[in-house]
Write a protein that holds these residues in place. Structure first.
Motif, PDB file in Angstrom:
ATOM      1  N   PRO A 113       0.818  -1.189   0.000  1.00 23.08           N
ATOM      2  CA  PRO A 113       0.000   0.000   0.000  1.00 23.08           C
ATOM      3  C   PRO A 113       0.858   1.247   0.000  1.00 23.08           C
ATOM      4  CG  PRO A 113      -0.683  -1.558   1.705  1.00 23.08           C
ATOM      5  CD  PRO A 113       0.598  -2.042   1.160  1.00 23.08           C
ATOM      6  N   SER A 114       0.372   2.323  -0.651  1.00 23.03           N
ATOM      7  CA  SER A 114       1.108   3.577  -0.689  1.00 23.03           C
ATOM      8  C   SER A 114       1.282   4.100   0.719  1.00 23.03           C
ATOM      9  CB  SER A 114       0.357   4.595  -1.543  1.00 23.03           C
ATOM     10  OG  SER A 114      -0.893   4.885  -0.964  1.00 23.03           O
ATOM     11  N   GLY A 115       2.410   4.785   0.953  1.00 21.86           N
ATOM     12  CA  GLY A 115       2.691   5.319   2.278  1.00 21.86           C
ATOM     13  C   GLY A 115       3.472   4.362   3.154  1.00 21.86           C
ATOM     14  N   GLN A 116       3.673   3.091   2.723  1.00 25.32           N
ATOM     15  CA  GLN A 116       4.422   2.146   3.534  1.00 25.32           C
ATOM     16  C   GLN A 116       5.894   2.108   3.165  1.00 25.32           C
ATOM     17  OE1 GLN A 116       2.306  -1.534   3.207  1.00 25.32           O
ATOM     18  NE2 GLN A 116       0.928  -1.055   4.875  1.00 25.32           N
ATOM     19  N   THR A 117       6.267   2.726   2.057  1.00 30.59           N
ATOM     20  CA  THR A 117       7.673   2.838   1.706  1.00 30.59           C
ATOM     21  C   THR A 117       8.315   3.899   2.593  1.00 30.59           C
ATOM     22  OG1 THR A 117       7.285   2.212  -0.588  1.00 30.59           O
ATOM     23  CG2 THR A 117       9.304   3.405  -0.117  1.00 30.59           C
ATOM     24  N   LYS A 118       9.460   3.562   3.188  1.00 34.62           N
ATOM     25  CA  LYS A 118      10.162   4.492   4.061  1.00 34.62           C
ATOM     26  C   LYS A 118      11.491   4.899   3.435  1.00 34.62           C
ATOM     27  CE  LYS A 118       8.462   2.962   8.605  1.00 34.62           C
ATOM     28  NZ  LYS A 118       8.899   2.487   9.941  1.00 34.62           N
ATOM     29  N   ASP A 119      11.864   6.143   3.655  1.00 28.64           N
ATOM     30  CA  ASP A 119      13.196   6.598   3.293  1.00 28.64           C
ATOM     31  C   ASP A 119      14.091   6.499   4.517  1.00 28.64           C
ATOM     32  OD1 ASP A 119      13.167   7.168   0.623  1.00 28.64           O
ATOM     33  OD2 ASP A 119      12.407   9.196   0.871  1.00 28.64           O
ATOM     34  N   PHE A 120      15.255   5.872   4.349  1.00 32.55           N
ATOM     35  CA  PHE A 120      16.241   5.851   5.429  1.00 32.55           C
ATOM     36  C   PHE A 120      17.031   7.146   5.340  1.00 32.55           C
ATOM     37  CE2 PHE A 120      20.463   5.204   7.096  1.00 32.55           C
ATOM     38  CZ  PHE A 120      20.227   4.582   8.305  1.00 32.55           C
ATOM     39  N   ILE A 121      16.978   7.937   6.403  1.00 34.65           N
ATOM     40  CA  ILE A 121      17.662   9.223   6.431  1.00 34.65           C
ATOM     41  C   ILE A 121      19.071   9.022   6.992  1.00 34.65           C
ATOM     42  CG2 ILE A 121      17.571  11.603   7.262  1.00 34.65           C
ATOM     43  CD1 ILE A 121      15.274  10.820   5.384  1.00 34.65           C
ATOM     44  N   LEU A 122      20.069   9.499   6.242  1.00 37.52           N
ATOM     45  CA  LEU A 122      21.450   9.354   6.703  1.00 37.52           C
ATOM     46  C   LEU A 122      21.628  10.105   8.013  1.00 37.52           C
ATOM     47  CD1 LEU A 122      24.335   8.353   6.168  1.00 37.52           C
ATOM     48  CD2 LEU A 122      24.753  10.462   4.904  1.00 37.52           C
ATOM     49  N   PRO A 123      21.972   9.411   9.092  1.00 33.13           N
ATOM     50  CA  PRO A 123      22.081  10.073  10.402  1.00 33.13           C
ATOM     51  C   PRO A 123      23.420  10.805  10.551  1.00 33.13           C
ATOM     52  CG  PRO A 123      22.608   7.755  10.629  1.00 33.13           C
ATOM     53  CD  PRO A 123      22.219   7.962   9.176  1.00 33.13           C
ATOM     54  N   ASP A 124      23.568  11.521  11.651  1.00 31.08           N
ATOM     55  CA  ASP A 124      24.858  12.116  11.991  1.00 31.08           C
ATOM     56  C   ASP A 124      25.850  10.981  12.234  1.00 31.08           C
ATOM     57  OD1 ASP A 124      24.182  14.897  11.996  1.00 31.08           O
ATOM     58  OD2 ASP A 124      23.040  14.528  13.819  1.00 31.08           O
ATOM     59  N   ILE A 125      26.953  10.978  11.490  1.00 34.50           N
ATOM     60  CA  ILE A 125      27.922   9.880  11.607  1.00 34.50           C
ATOM     61  C   ILE A 125      29.252  10.372  12.127  1.00 34.50           C
ATOM     62  CG2 ILE A 125      26.916   8.347   9.899  1.00 34.50           C
ATOM     63  CD1 ILE A 125      28.630   9.547   7.791  1.00 34.50           C
ATOM     64  N   GLY A 126      29.271  11.544  12.698  1.00 31.10           N
ATOM     65  CA  GLY A 126      30.495  12.079  13.285  1.00 31.10           C
ATOM     66  C   GLY A 126      30.356  13.562  13.518  1.00 31.10           C
ATOM     67  N   GLU A 127      31.046  14.039  14.514  1.00 29.86           N
ATOM     68  CA  GLU A 127      30.966  15.445  14.878  1.00 29.86           C
ATOM     69  C   GLU A 127      31.429  16.326  13.729  1.00 29.86           C
ATOM     70  OE1 GLU A 127      32.614  18.388  18.435  1.00 29.86           O
ATOM     71  OE2 GLU A 127      33.139  16.271  18.384  1.00 29.86           O
ATOM     72  N   GLY A 128      30.559  17.249  13.283  1.00 30.96           N
ATOM     73  CA  GLY A 128      30.919  18.197  12.244  1.00 30.96           C
ATOM     74  C   GLY A 128      30.826  17.650  10.831  1.00 30.96           C
ATOM     75  N   ILE A 129      30.427  16.387  10.662  1.00 34.14           N
ATOM     76  CA  ILE A 129      30.358  15.787   9.324  1.00 34.14           C
ATOM     77  C   ILE A 129      28.975  16.048   8.721  1.00 34.14           C
ATOM     78  CG2 ILE A 129      30.375  13.598   8.052  1.00 34.14           C
ATOM     79  CD1 ILE A 129      32.439  12.604  10.081  1.00 34.14           C
ATOM     80  N   VAL A 130      28.958  16.661   7.531  1.00 37.83           N
ATOM     81  CA  VAL A 130      27.688  17.003   6.877  1.00 37.83           C
ATOM     82  C   VAL A 130      27.470  16.222   5.594  1.00 37.83           C
ATOM     83  CG1 VAL A 130      27.637  19.318   7.875  1.00 37.83           C
ATOM     84  CG2 VAL A 130      28.770  18.962   5.677  1.00 37.83           C
ATOM     85  N   GLU A 131      28.491  15.531   5.103  1.00 39.03           N
ATOM     86  CA  GLU A 131      28.343  14.745   3.893  1.00 39.03           C
ATOM     87  C   GLU A 131      29.384  13.643   3.877  1.00 39.03           C
ATOM     88  OE1 GLU A 131      28.908  17.553   0.738  1.00 39.03           O
ATOM     89  OE2 GLU A 131      31.102  17.364   0.775  1.00 39.03           O
ATOM     90  N   CYS A 132      29.166  12.663   3.006  1.00 38.33           N
ATOM     91  CA  CYS A 132      30.110  11.558   2.881  1.00 38.33           C
ATOM     92  C   CYS A 132      29.969  10.955   1.492  1.00 38.33           C
ATOM     93  CB  CYS A 132      29.855  10.498   3.955  1.00 38.33           C
ATOM     94  SG  CYS A 132      28.183   9.833   3.925  1.00 38.33           S
ATOM     95  N   GLU A 133      30.946  10.169   1.103  1.00 38.18           N
ATOM     96  CA  GLU A 133      30.938   9.521  -0.205  1.00 38.18           C
ATOM     97  C   GLU A 133      30.472   8.080  -0.080  1.00 38.18           C
ATOM     98  OE1 GLU A 133      34.091   8.093  -3.693  1.00 38.18           O
ATOM     99  OE2 GLU A 133      34.770   9.336  -2.008  1.00 38.18           O
ATOM    100  N   VAL A 134      29.580   7.660  -0.971  1.00 38.59           N
ATOM    101  CA  VAL A 134      29.132   6.268  -0.999  1.00 38.59           C
ATOM    102  C   VAL A 134      30.228   5.431  -1.656  1.00 38.59           C
ATOM    103  CG1 VAL A 134      27.449   4.643  -1.931  1.00 38.59           C
ATOM    104  CG2 VAL A 134      26.692   6.844  -1.025  1.00 38.59           C
TER     105      VAL A 134
END
Length: 539
Positions: A113-134
């Protein structure tokens, strides 16, 4: 209505106190607007709005405790004012692209059903880190997930981090491709939770038995599944080659394609045995799949003289910034010395069996660190740092000695905490742990912070001399060259064979002078040339 869940706000932090709400229920909010201030056991943290909308509920009152990954407040996203007021997680997709509006299929072929798909939000993975490379996806779209299963490896400017699945389910979309940049607090991948998929399948079956559709829009005709003969490769009933996650991972490890492998399972499912038979040369390629060209038949990727461009990211980018800042702001001076380590090598050989009996590899590095910590007791200036204004000297209470490790993610400098209080065997065990983690690029942030002085063992790779750059805000670093058996005169004037090691110091000339470095190096050298004297200083 969307639930905003309190993200990871620091390593090891599982809860915090709500200090002040900046908004009230019913207030409009804008993206990145400060919403609430929370206090951890380390600092005051400001939480901002993930998107524009209107606050509908504050779950945690001022002065109460909020749990990480638990709902903090609810809001209605802009443009969804007329939507039903159903509770969803903060990771639920609010809108979808036209081509993605069809509900994803569940493992048994029923639509979720629609609305059951979830997005995993990238959490804070270190102090001061705002982005990372996959760096590497461990799963593909359509694969099933188990709770805590590794999903993706990402590289920050400090270390490699492994992201795991928050719950069991099935991956529906990878939002960030391998090699691209993922933003903290932005969607990383989408998935259908296991419970939601099961409920969706049950609802679909109930609707089918009742002969009516629960949807308001006309029901699309379902094409009949393609018939796949046993032993052949097909797309299966869901439009993709059937294979388990383990089999898909095995295919990736051998750099193969599922399309090239004949599946012997039901509906053309590719089994592990099919993959291994293909690898060993016993399998046959699918008639529909083109043969992969042999490596020698692959055309050259670049023309002669063409420049290959690679982005500078992750640990290497951080090292570049750190070294430029250190070399341009700290006045370096170098000091070199030779150390006779003949007796030290003999002592290590005698102690190695005892260390190995305790599953610890005994190198020379523990001796270097322990002798340095003892020498620093008489020369605390080597274990200090200047403040930002360069008008105060801060003498540090613990000797945390860093070591440069050349890992696959780049150069890292983890440090052994409190060397002055540790036994030689304990230091060796900690060095072994940190070296293994650094070479894999998975050092914890705590092991990279708060270093006070560093050692670069360039001699392990064969170098004799080096001019190291200080690892700011430390005030000194030493580069250790390789040990060489060289002729030397003994006390009687006879030529004898000795193990000679060269060391080169770099010091911060704002705080250290040549005399201080020389006297400190002589004390350190004394412990290394006569290692038994360290016993007199051990507590």
């Amino acid at each position: 209505m969307t639930e905003f869940k309190l993200p990871d706000i620091g390593e090891g932090i599982v809860e915090c106190e709500v200090v002040e709400w900046r908004v009230a229920e019913g207030d409009a909010i804008e993206e990145d607007q400060p919403v609430v201030e929370v206090m951890t056991d380390k600092a005051l943290v400001e939480i901002t709005a993930p998107e524009t909308g209107r606050v509908t509920r504050l779950h945690v009152a001022k002065g109460e405790i909020a749990k990480v990954h638990a709902p903090l407040f609810a809001y209605e996203a802009e443009g969804s004012a007329g939507a039903p007021d159903e509770a969803r997680s903060s990771a639920t997709t609010a809108t979808a692209a036209p081509e993605a509006q069809a509900a994803p299929s569940s493992p048994d072929g029923a639509s979720a059903p629609s609305g059951q798909t979830k997005d995993f939000i990238l959490p804070d993975i270190g102090e001061g880190i705002v982005e990372c490379e996959v760096v590497e996806w461990r799963v593909a779209e359509g694969e099933t997930l188990a709770e805590d299963q590794p999903v993706v490896d990402v590289m920050t400017d400090k270390a490699m981090v492994e992201i795991t699945a928050p719950e069991a389910g099935r991956v529906t979309r990878l939002h960030v491709a391998k090699g691209e940049i993922a933003k903290v607090h932005a969607p990383l991948f989408a998935y259908v939770p296991e419970d939601a998929a099961a409920e969706g399948g049950a609802s679909a079956q109930a609707a089918s038995r009742g002969g009516t559709s629960t949807a308001q829009t006309p029901k699309a005709e379902t094409p009949e599944p393609r018939s796949v003969s046993p032993g052949g490769t097909g797309k299966g009933p869901h439009g993709r080659i059937p294979a388990s996650p383990a089999v898909r991972r095995l295919v990736r490890e051998h750099e193969l394609r599922l399309e090239d492998i004949s599946g012997s399972g039901k509906d053309g499912r590719v089994l592990k045995g099919d993959v291994m038979a293909f690898v060993e040369g016993d399998g046959t390629r699918s008639a529909a799949a083109p043969a992969r060209p042999a490596p020698e038949a692959t055309p050259a990727a670049t023309e002669p003289g063409e420049v290959r461009v690679e982005p500078l990211r992750g640990v290497r980018a951080a090292m570049a910034r750190q070294m430029v800042a250190s070399a341009s702001t700290i006045p370096h001076f170098q000091y070199g010395e030779e150390i006779d380590v003949t007796e030290l090598l003999a002592l290590r050989e005698r102690l190695k069996p005892r260390a190995e009996a305790r599953d610890t590899r005994l190198t020379l590095m523990p001796f270097f660190m322990k002798a340095m910590a003892l020498a620093i007791q008489d020369f605390p200036l080597l274990n200090s740092r200047l403040n930002d204004a360069a008008d105060e000297i801060h003498y540090l209470p613990s000797c945390n000695i860093g070591m440069a490790v050349d890992g696959k993610a780049g150069l890292m400098v983890p440090n052994v905490k409190g060397v002055e209080h540790r036994s030689l065997l304990d230091v060796a065990h900690e060095i072994q742990r940190l070296t293994g983690e650094a070479r894999e690029g998975r050092v914890a942030q705590a092991d990279l912070r708060d270093g006070t002085i560093s050692i670069s063992n360039i001699g392990a790779l064969g170098g004799t001399y080096a001019a190291p750059i200080i690892n700011a805000p430390e005030v000194a670093i030493v580069a250790i060259g390789k040990s060489q058996w060289l002729p030397r005169f003994d006390a009687a004037g006879d030529v004898t064979r000795r193990a000679i090691m060269t060391v080169t110091w770099a010091g911060d000339h704002r705080l250290l002078d040549g005399g201080t470095i020389a006297r400190f190096c002589n004390a350190w050298k004394g412990y290394l040339e006569e290692p038994e004297t360290m016993l007199l200083e051990l507590s």
